[in-house]
Design a protein around this motif. Structure first.
Motif, PDB file in Angstrom:
ATOM      1  N   GLY A 130       2.962  -1.420   1.043  1.00 50.46           N
ATOM      2  CA  GLY A 130       3.939  -2.279   0.381  1.00 50.46           C
ATOM      3  C   GLY A 130       4.603  -1.574  -0.789  1.00 50.46           C
ATOM      4  O   GLY A 130       4.996  -0.405  -0.691  1.00 50.46           O
ATOM      5  N   SER A 131       4.672  -2.259  -1.922  1.00 48.87           N
ATOM      6  CA  SER A 131       5.365  -1.703  -3.093  1.00 48.87           C
ATOM      7  C   SER A 131       4.665  -0.463  -3.644  1.00 48.87           C
ATOM      8  O   SER A 131       5.290   0.325  -4.345  1.00 48.87           O
ATOM      9  N   ARG A 132       3.401  -0.265  -3.289  1.00 51.34           N
ATOM     10  CA  ARG A 132       2.690   0.941  -3.733  1.00 51.34           C
ATOM     11  C   ARG A 132       3.283   2.203  -3.099  1.00 51.34           C
ATOM     12  O   ARG A 132       3.085   3.303  -3.585  1.00 51.34           O
ATOM     13  N   PHE A 133       4.012   2.039  -1.997  1.00 50.36           N
ATOM     14  CA  PHE A 133       4.617   3.177  -1.306  1.00 50.36           C
ATOM     15  C   PHE A 133       5.941   3.603  -1.950  1.00 50.36           C
ATOM     16  O   PHE A 133       6.374   4.746  -1.790  1.00 50.36           O
ATOM     17  N   ALA A 134       6.569   2.719  -2.698  1.00 49.96           N
ATOM     18  CA  ALA A 134       7.909   2.971  -3.253  1.00 49.96           C
ATOM     19  C   ALA A 134       8.031   4.287  -4.025  1.00 49.96           C
ATOM     20  O   ALA A 134       9.027   4.997  -3.849  1.00 49.96           O
ATOM     21  N   PRO A 135       7.062   4.661  -4.869  1.00 50.46           N
ATOM     22  CA  PRO A 135       7.217   5.935  -5.588  1.00 50.46           C
ATOM     23  C   PRO A 135       7.269   7.164  -4.672  1.00 50.46           C
ATOM     24  O   PRO A 135       7.785   8.203  -5.069  1.00 50.46           O
ATOM     25  N   ALA A 136       6.770   7.035  -3.458  1.00 50.09           N
ATOM     26  CA  ALA A 136       6.757   8.168  -2.528  1.00 50.09           C
ATOM     27  C   ALA A 136       8.048   8.301  -1.724  1.00 50.09           C
ATOM     28  O   ALA A 136       8.251   9.303  -1.040  1.00 50.09           O
ATOM     29  N   LEU A 137       8.921   7.321  -1.813  1.00 47.22           N
ATOM     30  CA  LEU A 137      10.136   7.324  -0.990  1.00 47.22           C
ATOM     31  C   LEU A 137      10.957   8.597  -1.143  1.00 47.22           C
ATOM     32  O   LEU A 137      11.433   9.147  -0.149  1.00 47.22           O
ATOM     33  N   THR A 138      11.130   9.072  -2.357  1.00 47.30           N
ATOM     34  CA  THR A 138      11.971  10.252  -2.570  1.00 47.30           C
ATOM     35  C   THR A 138      11.355  11.516  -1.973  1.00 47.30           C
ATOM     36  O   THR A 138      12.081  12.469  -1.679  1.00 47.30           O
ATOM     37  N   LYS A 139      10.054  11.521  -1.790  1.00 41.53           N
ATOM     38  CA  LYS A 139       9.387  12.672  -1.177  1.00 41.53           C
ATOM     39  C   LYS A 139       9.329  12.548   0.334  1.00 41.53           C
ATOM     40  O   LYS A 139       9.382  13.542   1.054  1.00 41.53           O
ATOM     41  N   VAL A 140       9.224  11.321   0.820  1.00 43.57           N
ATOM     42  CA  VAL A 140       9.037  11.077   2.255  1.00 43.57           C
ATOM     43  C   VAL A 140      10.367  11.089   3.017  1.00 43.57           C
ATOM     44  O   VAL A 140      10.433  11.570   4.145  1.00 43.57           O
ATOM     45  N   LEU A 141      11.403  10.577   2.413  1.00 40.87           N
ATOM     46  CA  LEU A 141      12.693  10.494   3.119  1.00 40.87           C
ATOM     47  C   LEU A 141      13.184  11.841   3.639  1.00 40.87           C
ATOM     48  O   LEU A 141      13.596  11.931   4.805  1.00 40.87           O
TER      49      LEU A 141
END
Length: 93
Positions: A50-61
């Motif tokens: 959930g929202s715990r994943f949001a900080p990783a978005l810039t690395k994962v995208l």
């Protein structure tokens, strides 16, 4: 991938954040099956974290976008699923 995503979701954020660089590095492996497996985590992690994943978005995208251009059909397919998962879970945030 789904089972591992569930295990990772049960870990404290600090532990998950320490493992993320290793997961991202594994998406660069020469074997397509390894790339497919680790990118497959990103199909399920946005939902289970959930929202715990949001900080990783810039690395994962960037990993998902690179996967969409992979030589392997299976890597491209799982990357598309991962991208759809990101849009489904974070498209309105």
């Amino acid at each position: 991938a789904q089972g591992l995503a569930e295990v990772l979701a049960g870990m404290p954020d600090e532990k998950w954040n320490n493992l993320l660089p290793d997961v991202l590095a594994a998406t660069l492996e020469p074997k397509a099956t390894v790339r497919e497996g680790f990118i497959g985590l990103f199909v399920f992690l946005p939902t289970v974290l959930g929202s715990r994943f949001a900080p990783a978005l810039t690395k994962v995208l960037p990993v998902i976008l690179r996967g969409l251009a992979d030589d392997s059909d299976s890597v491209r397919e799982v990357s598309l699923s991962a991208g759809q998962s990101l849009v489904h879970n974070f498209g309105q945030t």
